[in-house]
Structure formats: C-alpha cells, structure tokens
Scaffold this active site. Structure first.
Site, PDB file in Angstrom:
ATOM      1  CB  THR A   1     115.841 -76.430 -23.186  1.00 59.87           C
ATOM      2  OG1 THR A   1     115.035 -75.922 -24.251  1.00 59.87           O
ATOM      3  CG2 THR A   1     115.311 -77.906 -22.590  1.00 59.87           C
TER       4      THR A   1
ATOM      5  CB  ALA B   1     110.789 -72.614 -20.237  1.00 65.64           C
ATOM      6  CB  CYS B   2     112.746 -74.237 -24.966  1.00 68.72           C
ATOM      7  SG  CYS B   2     111.479 -74.313 -26.258  1.00 68.72           S
ATOM      8  N   GLY B   3     113.127 -71.444 -25.880  1.00 68.55           N
ATOM      9  CA  GLY B   3     113.308 -70.396 -26.435  1.00 68.55           C
ATOM     10  C   GLY B   3     111.991 -70.210 -27.348  1.00 68.55           C
TER      11      GLY B   3
ATOM     12  CB  VAL C   1     112.783 -68.452 -21.667  1.00 70.03           C
ATOM     13  CG1 VAL C   1     113.399 -67.742 -20.950  1.00 70.03           C
ATOM     14  CG2 VAL C   1     113.191 -69.811 -21.683  1.00 70.03           C
TER      15      VAL C   1
END
Length: 91
Positions: free
Chosen positions: A56, A7-9, A40
């Site tokens: 991240t 997951a990231c933004g 996220v």
C-alpha cells in the site's frame, strides 16, 4: 501453499485492511495461501520465499517477486483490476 506478503509503512493500519481483504478473496477462490504483513523496510529480508508482494506504499525495488500496488484496497479505485491481478499471479 502460496505465500503473500502485504507491506505498508508501519505494518499496522493499511496493511491490515489490505491483508484481510486479500484473505477473503483467496478464500472465495479456493487459493490456499499464507498472508503475512510487514513494513516496506522489511521486504528485503522477507521477500525471498514469497509468491507475491502487495504494497500500500510506493515500492520501486525489484525483489525478484511479483509486486502489486494494493492501494485499491484502501481507496476502492481500481479494486476489481487489483483483485484480478492477484488471482492471476497466484493461480
């Protein structure tokens, strides 16, 4: 089969880089896993059946699943430690 969520933004740039590197690590170590990407903000709905979450972005919430901070896949700093954590969690 294990399930890993990366997951990231925005679920585009950094999670793609990290997910591809994680797939390679798992393949090298003969770990059969489904590696999926998400934002996220989507973790609360996707985490319940995961074996591991790699982010991240900063995540403080407890999803009841191990969470590893994966910025090392972007920066290169602490990469071997991060790889070892992932392998230890999934073996």
């Amino acid at each position: 089969m294990k399930k890993v969520i990366v997951a990231c933004g925005g679920a585009v740039a950094t999670s793609t880089v990290a997910a591809n590197k994680i797939r390679a690590i798992l393949k090298e170590n003969n770990i059969n896993a489904d590696v999926q990407q998400c934002r996220v903000s989507e973790l609360s709905t996707k985490a319940s059946d995961a074996d591991l979450i790699v982010t991240t972005a900063k995540v403080d919430r407890d999803y009841g699943v191990p969470v590893i901070h994966g910025i090392a896949f972007i920066s290169g700093v602490g990469l071997e430690k991060t790889k070892a954590q992932i392998l230890e969690t999934l073996q």
